[in-house]
Design a protein around this motif. Structure first.
Motif, PDB file in Angstrom:
ATOM      1  N   TYR A  28       0.841  -1.191   0.000  1.00  0.00           N
ATOM      2  CA  TYR A  28       0.000   0.000   0.000  1.00  0.00           C
ATOM      3  C   TYR A  28       0.878   1.243   0.000  1.00  0.00           C
ATOM      4  O   TYR A  28       1.897   1.283   0.687  1.00  0.00           O
ATOM      5  CB  TYR A  28      -0.924  -0.012   1.217  1.00  0.00           C
ATOM      6  N   THR A  29       0.465   2.265  -0.761  1.00  0.00           N
ATOM      7  CA  THR A  29       1.270   3.468  -0.934  1.00  0.00           C
ATOM      8  C   THR A  29       0.605   4.640  -0.227  1.00  0.00           C
ATOM      9  O   THR A  29      -0.590   4.875  -0.400  1.00  0.00           O
ATOM     10  CB  THR A  29       1.424   3.779  -2.437  1.00  0.00           C
ATOM     11  N   PHE A  30       1.408   5.387   0.553  1.00  0.00           N
ATOM     12  CA  PHE A  30       0.909   6.536   1.304  1.00  0.00           C
ATOM     13  C   PHE A  30       1.832   7.730   1.119  1.00  0.00           C
ATOM     14  O   PHE A  30       3.037   7.576   0.940  1.00  0.00           O
ATOM     15  CB  PHE A  30       0.855   6.219   2.809  1.00  0.00           C
ATOM     16  N   LEU A  31       1.253   8.931   1.200  1.00  0.00           N
ATOM     17  CA  LEU A  31       2.023  10.161   1.313  1.00  0.00           C
ATOM     18  C   LEU A  31       2.221  10.385   2.804  1.00  0.00           C
ATOM     19  O   LEU A  31       1.244  10.384   3.562  1.00  0.00           O
ATOM     20  CB  LEU A  31       1.258  11.326   0.683  1.00  0.00           C
ATOM     21  N   VAL A  32       3.473  10.537   3.247  1.00  0.00           N
ATOM     22  CA  VAL A  32       3.768  10.621   4.674  1.00  0.00           C
ATOM     23  C   VAL A  32       4.485  11.927   5.001  1.00  0.00           C
ATOM     24  O   VAL A  32       4.943  12.641   4.106  1.00  0.00           O
ATOM     25  CB  VAL A  32       4.612   9.415   5.143  1.00  0.00           C
ATOM     26  N   HIS A  33       4.585  12.222   6.298  1.00  0.00           N
ATOM     27  CA  HIS A  33       5.290  13.410   6.782  1.00  0.00           C
ATOM     28  C   HIS A  33       6.751  13.328   6.353  1.00  0.00           C
ATOM     29  O   HIS A  33       7.352  12.250   6.385  1.00  0.00           O
ATOM     30  CB  HIS A  33       5.181  13.464   8.306  1.00  0.00           C
ATOM     31  N   THR A  34       7.331  14.451   5.956  1.00  0.00           N
ATOM     32  CA  THR A  34       8.691  14.441   5.409  1.00  0.00           C
ATOM     33  C   THR A  34       9.755  14.051   6.427  1.00  0.00           C
ATOM     34  O   THR A  34      10.826  13.604   6.044  1.00  0.00           O
ATOM     35  CB  THR A  34       9.044  15.820   4.822  1.00  0.00           C
ATOM     36  N   GLU A  35       9.482  14.190   7.719  1.00  0.00           N
ATOM     37  CA  GLU A  35      10.457  13.842   8.737  1.00  0.00           C
ATOM     38  C   GLU A  35      10.188  12.489   9.391  1.00  0.00           C
ATOM     39  O   GLU A  35      10.862  12.115  10.350  1.00  0.00           O
ATOM     40  CB  GLU A  35      10.511  14.930   9.808  1.00  0.00           C
ATOM     41  N   ALA A  36       9.215  11.742   8.887  1.00  0.00           N
ATOM     42  CA  ALA A  36       8.865  10.450   9.472  1.00  0.00           C
ATOM     43  C   ALA A  36       9.901   9.392   9.098  1.00  0.00           C
ATOM     44  O   ALA A  36      10.386   9.358   7.970  1.00  0.00           O
ATOM     45  CB  ALA A  36       7.483  10.018   8.996  1.00  0.00           C
ATOM     46  N   THR A  37      10.231   8.537  10.058  1.00  0.00           N
ATOM     47  CA  THR A  37      11.158   7.436   9.815  1.00  0.00           C
ATOM     48  C   THR A  37      10.370   6.174   9.467  1.00  0.00           C
ATOM     49  O   THR A  37       9.142   6.121   9.632  1.00  0.00           O
ATOM     50  CB  THR A  37      12.028   7.172  11.051  1.00  0.00           C
ATOM     51  N   LYS A  38      11.088   5.144   9.013  1.00  0.00           N
ATOM     52  CA  LYS A  38      10.428   3.890   8.650  1.00  0.00           C
ATOM     53  C   LYS A  38       9.745   3.249   9.853  1.00  0.00           C
ATOM     54  O   LYS A  38       8.644   2.715   9.736  1.00  0.00           O
ATOM     55  CB  LYS A  38      11.441   2.916   8.041  1.00  0.00           C
ATOM     56  N   SER A  39      10.369   3.311  11.008  1.00  0.00           N
ATOM     57  CA  SER A  39       9.762   2.711  12.204  1.00  0.00           C
ATOM     58  C   SER A  39       8.511   3.475  12.635  1.00  0.00           C
ATOM     59  O   SER A  39       7.537   2.879  13.093  1.00  0.00           O
ATOM     60  CB  SER A  39      10.779   2.648  13.346  1.00  0.00           C
ATOM     61  N   GLN A  40       8.512   4.808  12.469  1.00  0.00           N
ATOM     62  CA  GLN A  40       7.314   5.594  12.788  1.00  0.00           C
ATOM     63  C   GLN A  40       6.188   5.272  11.816  1.00  0.00           C
ATOM     64  O   GLN A  40       5.020   5.204  12.207  1.00  0.00           O
ATOM     65  CB  GLN A  40       7.631   7.084  12.745  1.00  0.00           C
ATOM     66  N   ILE A  41       6.509   5.077  10.544  1.00  0.00           N
ATOM     67  CA  ILE A  41       5.493   4.732   9.546  1.00  0.00           C
ATOM     68  C   ILE A  41       4.902   3.364   9.851  1.00  0.00           C
ATOM     69  O   ILE A  41       3.687   3.176   9.798  1.00  0.00           O
ATOM     70  CB  ILE A  41       6.103   4.788   8.129  1.00  0.00           C
ATOM     71  N   LYS A  42       5.746   2.407  10.209  1.00  0.00           N
ATOM     72  CA  LYS A  42       5.275   1.062  10.563  1.00  0.00           C
ATOM     73  C   LYS A  42       4.335   1.123  11.759  1.00  0.00           C
ATOM     74  O   LYS A  42       3.251   0.529  11.748  1.00  0.00           O
ATOM     75  CB  LYS A  42       6.477   0.158  10.879  1.00  0.00           C
ATOM     76  N   GLU A  43       4.724   1.852  12.793  1.00  0.00           N
ATOM     77  CA  GLU A  43       3.895   1.988  13.988  1.00  0.00           C
ATOM     78  C   GLU A  43       2.555   2.657  13.664  1.00  0.00           C
ATOM     79  O   GLU A  43       1.506   2.232  14.146  1.00  0.00           O
ATOM     80  CB  GLU A  43       4.641   2.809  15.036  1.00  0.00           C
ATOM     81  N   ALA A  44       2.579   3.694  12.826  1.00  0.00           N
ATOM     82  CA  ALA A  44       1.357   4.418  12.484  1.00  0.00           C
ATOM     83  C   ALA A  44       0.374   3.537  11.719  1.00  0.00           C
ATOM     84  O   ALA A  44      -0.828   3.546  11.996  1.00  0.00           O
ATOM     85  CB  ALA A  44       1.697   5.659  11.658  1.00  0.00           C
ATOM     86  N   VAL A  45       0.860   2.741  10.778  1.00  0.00           N
ATOM     87  CA  VAL A  45      -0.021   1.863  10.002  1.00  0.00           C
ATOM     88  C   VAL A  45      -0.635   0.809  10.894  1.00  0.00           C
ATOM     89  O   VAL A  45      -1.842   0.530  10.817  1.00  0.00           O
ATOM     90  CB  VAL A  45       0.750   1.221   8.823  1.00  0.00           C
ATOM     91  N   GLU A  46       0.157   0.211  11.779  1.00  0.00           N
ATOM     92  CA  GLU A  46      -0.365  -0.836  12.656  1.00  0.00           C
ATOM     93  C   GLU A  46      -1.364  -0.290  13.670  1.00  0.00           C
ATOM     94  O   GLU A  46      -2.291  -0.990  14.061  1.00  0.00           O
ATOM     95  CB  GLU A  46       0.792  -1.550  13.361  1.00  0.00           C
ATOM     96  N   LYS A  47      -1.210   0.965  14.107  1.00  0.00           N
ATOM     97  CA  LYS A  47      -2.153   1.546  15.064  1.00  0.00           C
ATOM     98  C   LYS A  47      -3.418   2.072  14.382  1.00  0.00           C
ATOM     99  O   LYS A  47      -4.508   1.974  14.942  1.00  0.00           O
ATOM    100  CB  LYS A  47      -1.490   2.682  15.836  1.00  0.00           C
ATOM    101  N   MET A  48      -3.286   2.632  13.188  1.00  0.00           N
ATOM    102  CA  MET A  48      -4.435   3.248  12.520  1.00  0.00           C
ATOM    103  C   MET A  48      -5.373   2.232  11.881  1.00  0.00           C
ATOM    104  O   MET A  48      -6.575   2.459  11.803  1.00  0.00           O
ATOM    105  CB  MET A  48      -3.966   4.246  11.463  1.00  0.00           C
ATOM    106  N   PHE A  49      -4.828   1.117  11.410  1.00  0.00           N
ATOM    107  CA  PHE A  49      -5.634   0.115  10.713  1.00  0.00           C
ATOM    108  C   PHE A  49      -5.573  -1.189  11.499  1.00  0.00           C
ATOM    109  O   PHE A  49      -4.536  -1.848  11.562  1.00  0.00           O
ATOM    110  CB  PHE A  49      -5.124  -0.086   9.282  1.00  0.00           C
ATOM    111  N   ALA A  50      -6.710  -1.553  12.105  1.00  0.00           N
ATOM    112  CA  ALA A  50      -6.773  -2.724  12.979  1.00  0.00           C
ATOM    113  C   ALA A  50      -6.515  -4.006  12.197  1.00  0.00           C
ATOM    114  O   ALA A  50      -6.985  -4.169  11.073  1.00  0.00           O
ATOM    115  CB  ALA A  50      -8.140  -2.790  13.639  1.00  0.00           C
ATOM    116  N   GLY A  51      -5.757  -4.903  12.798  1.00  0.00           N
ATOM    117  CA  GLY A  51      -5.497  -6.212  12.199  1.00  0.00           C
ATOM    118  C   GLY A  51      -4.372  -6.234  11.186  1.00  0.00           C
ATOM    119  O   GLY A  51      -4.133  -7.270  10.569  1.00  0.00           O
ATOM    120  N   THR A  52      -3.689  -5.128  11.006  1.00  0.00           N
ATOM    121  CA  THR A  52      -2.593  -5.106  10.037  1.00  0.00           C
ATOM    122  C   THR A  52      -1.267  -5.373  10.733  1.00  0.00           C
ATOM    123  O   THR A  52      -1.051  -4.959  11.865  1.00  0.00           O
ATOM    124  CB  THR A  52      -2.504  -3.753   9.309  1.00  0.00           C
ATOM    125  N   LYS A  53      -0.393  -6.064  10.043  1.00  0.00           N
ATOM    126  CA  LYS A  53       0.952  -6.349  10.535  1.00  0.00           C
ATOM    127  C   LYS A  53       1.921  -6.023   9.405  1.00  0.00           C
ATOM    128  O   LYS A  53       1.842  -6.600   8.322  1.00  0.00           O
ATOM    129  CB  LYS A  53       1.061  -7.821  10.928  1.00  0.00           C
TER     130      LYS A  53
END
Length: 101
Positions: A28-53
């Motif tokens: 899945y492709t997203f436009l993200v904050h310019t200062e976001a790291t890969k670990s922050q993006i991973k955490e955000a996806v897992e928290k925002m969308f239930a059941g995703t890993k």
């Protein structure tokens, strides 16, 4: 670096022909904050969308495009952006935003 909360990391989904083809592989492709790291993006996806890993995250920094200012011969630039392609695991649930597209 600024203190970015998980709900500020993902700005919007990117819906193009190429991103639709990648959805078949659970990417899945997203436009993200310019200062976001890969670990922050991973955490955000897992928290925002239930059941995703999240299996992996690939990011791209995109420069702003050169634009001409109306009525003059001056040039400006649009803002820099960052794009993230998120790979989910095989047993992960799909992301509901993209359902029915």
């Amino acid at each position: 670096m600024a203190n970015i909360q998980y709900y500020d990391v993902i700005l919007k989904p990117i819906v193009t022909e190429k991103s639709m083809e990648l959805m078949g592989d659970k990417k899945y492709t997203f436009l993200v904050h310019t200062e976001a790291t890969k670990s922050q993006i991973k955490e955000a996806v897992e928290k925002m969308f239930a059941g995703t890993k999240v299996k992996s995250v690939n990011t791209m920094n995109l420069d702003g495009k050169k634009k001409r200012v109306r009525g003059t011969f001056k040039y400006g630039k649009t803002a820099k952006t960052k794009k993230a392609i998120v790979q989910l695991t095989a047993e992960s649930a799909d992301i509901e935003i993209f359902e029915g597209l």
